[in-house]
Write a protein that holds these residues in place. Structure first.
Motif, PDB file in Angstrom:
ATOM      1  N   LYS A  21       7.441  -2.212   4.986  1.00  0.00           N
ATOM      2  CA  LYS A  21       7.823  -0.909   5.511  1.00  0.00           C
ATOM      3  C   LYS A  21       8.205  -1.166   6.962  1.00  0.00           C
ATOM      4  CE  LYS A  21       5.236   2.487   3.953  1.00  0.00           C
ATOM      5  NZ  LYS A  21       4.038   3.367   3.848  1.00  0.00           N
ATOM      6  N   GLN A  33       3.968  -2.920   7.905  1.00  0.00           N
ATOM      7  CA  GLN A  33       3.029  -3.386   6.878  1.00  0.00           C
ATOM      8  C   GLN A  33       3.827  -3.869   5.679  1.00  0.00           C
ATOM      9  OE1 GLN A  33       1.151   0.637   5.680  1.00  0.00           O
ATOM     10  NE2 GLN A  33       1.728  -0.322   3.744  1.00  0.00           N
ATOM     11  N   ARG A 312      -7.371   8.321  20.078  1.00  0.00           N
ATOM     12  CA  ARG A 312      -6.087   7.626  20.241  1.00  0.00           C
ATOM     13  C   ARG A 312      -5.698   7.572  21.710  1.00  0.00           C
ATOM     14  NH1 ARG A 312      -5.187   5.683  14.963  1.00  0.00           N
ATOM     15  NH2 ARG A 312      -5.973   7.249  13.538  1.00  0.00           N
ATOM     16  N   PHE A 333      -8.893   2.687  14.450  1.00  0.00           N
ATOM     17  CA  PHE A 333      -9.980   2.419  13.528  1.00  0.00           C
ATOM     18  C   PHE A 333     -10.133   0.916  13.413  1.00  0.00           C
ATOM     19  CE2 PHE A 333     -11.573   1.698   9.198  1.00  0.00           C
ATOM     20  CZ  PHE A 333     -12.676   2.527   9.187  1.00  0.00           C
TER      21      PHE A 333
ATOM     22  N   GLU B  27       1.318   7.854   0.579  1.00  0.00           N
ATOM     23  CA  GLU B  27       2.012   6.564   0.651  1.00  0.00           C
ATOM     24  C   GLU B  27       2.605   6.348   2.057  1.00  0.00           C
ATOM     25  OE1 GLU B  27       2.742   3.923  -1.116  1.00  0.00           O
ATOM     26  OE2 GLU B  27       4.472   3.197   0.047  1.00  0.00           O
ATOM     27  N   GLN B  28       3.167   7.416   2.621  1.00  0.00           N
ATOM     28  CA  GLN B  28       3.750   7.307   3.960  1.00  0.00           C
ATOM     29  C   GLN B  28       2.681   7.044   5.019  1.00  0.00           C
ATOM     30  OE1 GLN B  28       7.144   7.382   4.953  1.00  0.00           O
ATOM     31  NE2 GLN B  28       7.253   6.990   2.761  1.00  0.00           N
ATOM     32  N   GLY B  30      -0.164   5.498   4.649  1.00  0.00           N
ATOM     33  CA  GLY B  30      -0.862   4.213   4.509  1.00  0.00           C
ATOM     34  C   GLY B  30      -2.355   4.455   4.364  1.00  0.00           C
ATOM     35  N   ASP B  31      -3.139   3.408   4.600  1.00  0.00           N
ATOM     36  CA  ASP B  31      -4.586   3.487   4.360  1.00  0.00           C
ATOM     37  C   ASP B  31      -5.230   4.594   5.170  1.00  0.00           C
ATOM     38  OD1 ASP B  31      -4.652   1.172   2.688  1.00  0.00           O
ATOM     39  OD2 ASP B  31      -4.431  -0.055   4.493  1.00  0.00           O
ATOM     40  N   VAL B  33      -8.288   6.401   6.785  1.00  0.00           N
ATOM     41  CA  VAL B  33      -9.608   5.940   7.240  1.00  0.00           C
ATOM     42  C   VAL B  33     -10.483   7.077   7.761  1.00  0.00           C
ATOM     43  CG1 VAL B  33      -8.808   3.613   7.771  1.00  0.00           C
ATOM     44  CG2 VAL B  33      -8.709   5.370   9.550  1.00  0.00           C
ATOM     45  N   PHE B  34      -9.918   8.264   7.886  1.00  0.00           N
ATOM     46  CA  PHE B  34     -10.705   9.379   8.432  1.00  0.00           C
ATOM     47  C   PHE B  34     -10.101  10.692   7.967  1.00  0.00           C
ATOM     48  CE2 PHE B  34     -11.691  12.622  11.580  1.00  0.00           C
ATOM     49  CZ  PHE B  34     -13.057  12.459  11.734  1.00  0.00           C
ATOM     50  N   VAL B  52      -7.219  17.225   9.182  1.00  0.00           N
ATOM     51  CA  VAL B  52      -6.554  16.066   9.774  1.00  0.00           C
ATOM     52  C   VAL B  52      -6.820  14.857   8.891  1.00  0.00           C
ATOM     53  CG1 VAL B  52      -6.329  14.584  11.802  1.00  0.00           C
ATOM     54  CG2 VAL B  52      -6.886  16.994  12.088  1.00  0.00           C
ATOM     55  N   GLU B  54      -6.244  10.730   8.900  1.00  0.00           N
ATOM     56  CA  GLU B  54      -5.862   9.653   9.821  1.00  0.00           C
ATOM     57  C   GLU B  54      -5.774   8.314   9.106  1.00  0.00           C
ATOM     58  OE1 GLU B  54      -7.305   9.520  13.696  1.00  0.00           O
ATOM     59  OE2 GLU B  54      -8.010  11.604  13.752  1.00  0.00           O
ATOM     60  N   SER B  55      -4.716   7.594   9.404  1.00  0.00           N
ATOM     61  CA  SER B  55      -4.603   6.208   8.946  1.00  0.00           C
ATOM     62  C   SER B  55      -5.065   5.306  10.090  1.00  0.00           C
ATOM     63  CB  SER B  55      -3.151   5.893   8.578  1.00  0.00           C
ATOM     64  OG  SER B  55      -2.363   5.920   9.741  1.00  0.00           O
ATOM     65  N   VAL B  56      -5.009   3.986   9.891  1.00  0.00           N
ATOM     66  CA  VAL B  56      -5.388   3.074  10.970  1.00  0.00           C
ATOM     67  C   VAL B  56      -4.556   3.395  12.209  1.00  0.00           C
ATOM     68  CG1 VAL B  56      -5.571   0.662  11.673  1.00  0.00           C
ATOM     69  CG2 VAL B  56      -5.975   1.280   9.291  1.00  0.00           C
ATOM     70  N   LYS B  57      -3.274   3.669  11.998  1.00  0.00           N
ATOM     71  CA  LYS B  57      -2.334   3.812  13.108  1.00  0.00           C
ATOM     72  C   LYS B  57      -2.287   5.201  13.737  1.00  0.00           C
ATOM     73  CE  LYS B  57       0.695   1.420  14.435  1.00  0.00           C
ATOM     74  NZ  LYS B  57       0.632   0.675  15.714  1.00  0.00           N
ATOM     75  N   ALA B  58      -2.416   6.268  12.919  1.00  0.00           N
ATOM     76  CA  ALA B  58      -2.061   7.575  13.465  1.00  0.00           C
ATOM     77  C   ALA B  58      -2.810   8.703  12.772  1.00  0.00           C
ATOM     78  CB  ALA B  58      -0.555   7.800  13.316  1.00  0.00           C
ATOM     79  N   ALA B  59      -2.859   9.854  13.468  1.00  0.00           N
ATOM     80  CA  ALA B  59      -3.460  11.064  12.914  1.00  0.00           C
ATOM     81  C   ALA B  59      -2.361  12.012  12.464  1.00  0.00           C
ATOM     82  CB  ALA B  59      -4.311  11.731  13.984  1.00  0.00           C
TER      83      ALA B  59
END
Lengths: 384, 121
Positions: A21, A33, A312, A333, B27-28, B30-31, B33-34, B52, B54-59
């Protein structure tokens, strides 16, 4: 700048074939990823080996304009030229040694953080190898050329690919291709022949794990990438996990945890200021950095373990009374700790390990505690 | 099941609507986590940020697709946020809402229209 077409690295098609992606990053279309996803890629790197395309970064050669032919004199000359811009001990680098340092502005703020390596052969002693950050490379190169013009020439190695192989099994994987690479210690470099091509290899990286960074001709880079992936211990890892790995390792990210207002002392990176340079203060912003080293500091970088939602970049940090005392500069995280972690700046009085603070996420305070850095121990292969 | 352009799904049973995020949204992201859930009893208007994810990268905010009052939140999600990736359109529902105006649900996209919408992205 925002409307320029995105550039692609020599490995773009390799990423596509792996189901990457893509996201825009520093002017490049980069894999954030692959099919495994950020968490699995992160964990794979901590347990096995992650393969990263970091070709968007800025490798370059800095070459003395008028070398004397005396190897030690030439190294001294190129080092003393570059030391006008950086606070690291470049003169004292051993052959094959690599050092982490900074380009500084006149007020001691960080223009970029970068790696500098000294070549091994006699006939290359008037030369240094640099790797700067992707988002800052044009400005860095212009600053170096402007300051060192007439003394040294900067040549960006824009046509090469840069590949990082990172993780506890990286040394075993790479030794199968280049047995001599096992002799390198952390922050040592050498040139090897790899798949019939010349490769500049350093034992370094930005994940906190042991591993190598390999500068390799673009045309053969997809073949090297594919060859490394043939080993079952190796999987491709995108920028998403690269970011969570470096955050766990407590390593700052330029443009987020470091910028032109922040000094190396504030950022907690004084290990990169050698004794000789600290005492002399003979680099841009020397007086400020000497004052800060003597204890005159208003903010320092800390690690935070956060309870609740991830805090963040930009989240405010408050003390126990609710007063805002600083800001998170990167956070997310931690897959290894299964908890949110962050880096941020606070006044020194709040920087002791264990200090209880709050981070403000979506308007609500959440508990956060100052934690030792790195969050996850480094596993570097230090030799000597 | 009905869908919004913000990638929430809504499924109505009597006057209780169950709401989650679509497989496309998961899917958009990603994983995941919160997950942060709204309080039971919270009154929502269409478009309110109600949860909310949240993925590893963003909320990412999850918006209320319709008006109503939160009757239940999926309390399994904060402990097992990965459910959002594993089963976004069923077990990883986010909230149940007592619907004040069912016509708001009829106005949302059906699956065919949502899939046509995804093709335009």
């Amino acid at each position: 700048m925002t409307h320029q077409p995105l550039k692609r690295t020599p490995l773009y098609e390799s990423h596509q074939a792996l189901g990457a992606k893509f996201v825009p990053f520093a002017g490049y279309e980069m894999p954030v990823q692959y099919r495994d996803g950020v968490l699995a890629e992160h964990r794979w790197t901590r347990e096995h080996v992650g393969l990263f395309d970091v070709s968007h970064m800025g490798p370059a050669l800095l070459t003395l304009v008028a070398p004397s032919g005396d190897p030690e004199a030439d190294h001294a000359a190129i080092a003393s030229a570059l030391e006008r811009l950086v606070p690291g001990d470049i003169a004292g680098l051993k052959r094959g040694g690599q050092r982490y340092t900074f380009l500084l502005n006149e007020s001691g703020g960080i223009v970029d953080d970068l790696m500098i390596a000294r070549p091994i052969p006699d006939d290359k002693q008037g030369l240094l190898y640099l790797v700067v950050n992707a988002g800052t490379k044009d400005g860095d190169f212009a600053l170096i050329e402007k300051t060192l013009g007439g003394v040294a020439v900067l040549t960006p190695l824009a046509d090469d690919a840069l590949i990082a192989l990172q993780g506890p099994e990286a040394a075993a994987v790479f030794a199968a291709l280049v047995p001599e690479a096992a002799d390198l210690g952390f922050m040592q470099t050498a040139r090897f022949t790899l798949l019939g091509e010349k490769a500049a290899v350093s034992r370094s990286g930005y994940t906190g794990e042991d591993g190598y960074e390999i500068l390799f001709p673009a045309a053969k880079a997809p073949a090297l990438w594919a060859r490394l992936l043939q080993d079952d211990r190796v999987r491709a890892v995108g920028l998403g996990a690269r970011d969570s790995l470096r955050l766990e390792a407590g390593l700052p990210l330029y443009g987020h945890d470091l910028d032109e207002t922040i000094s190396p002392v504030e950022a907690g990176l004084t290990f990169a200021l050698s004794k000789r340079r600290r005492e002399a203060g003979d680099f841009p912003g020397g007086p400020r950095i000497q004052r800060e080293l003597a204890g005159s500091l208003t903010r320092v970088r800390v690690g935070l373990k956060v309870q609740g939602a991830p805090a963040r970049e930009g989240a405010e940090i408050a003390d126990a009374s609710g007063a805002v005392i600083g800001k998170v500069t990167s956070g997310g995280f931690s897959p290894s700790l299964s908890a949110p972690i962050a880096l941020g700046f606070v006044p020194p009085a709040f920087s002791a390990i264990g200090t209880r603070l709050n981070v403000i996420v979506r308007g609500k305070p959440q508990p956060a505690e100052v934690a030792a850095l790195p969050f996850v121990p480094h596993h570097y292969a230090r030799k000597v | 099941m009905r869908f919004t352009k913000d990638h929430e799904w809504v499924s109505l049973d009597g006057d209780i609507a169950t709401v989650g995020i679509t497989a496309y949204a998961a899917e958009q992201l990603g994983d995941v986590v919160f997950v942060e859930l709204p309080d039971v009893g919270k009154a929502l208007k269409p478009g309110d940020a109600m949860a909310v994810v949240e993925s590893v990268k963003a909320a990412s905010d999850v918006y209320a697709p319709i008006a109503g009052e939160v009757t239940e939140a999926n309390t399994a999600l904060p402990d097992t946020p990965e459910m959002v990736n594993q089963d976004p359109e069923k077990d990883a529902w986010i909230v149940r809402i007592k619907v004040s105006d069912k016509a708001q649900i009829d106005a949302l996209m059906d699956r065919t229209a949502y899939e046509a919408f995804l093709d335009t992205l």
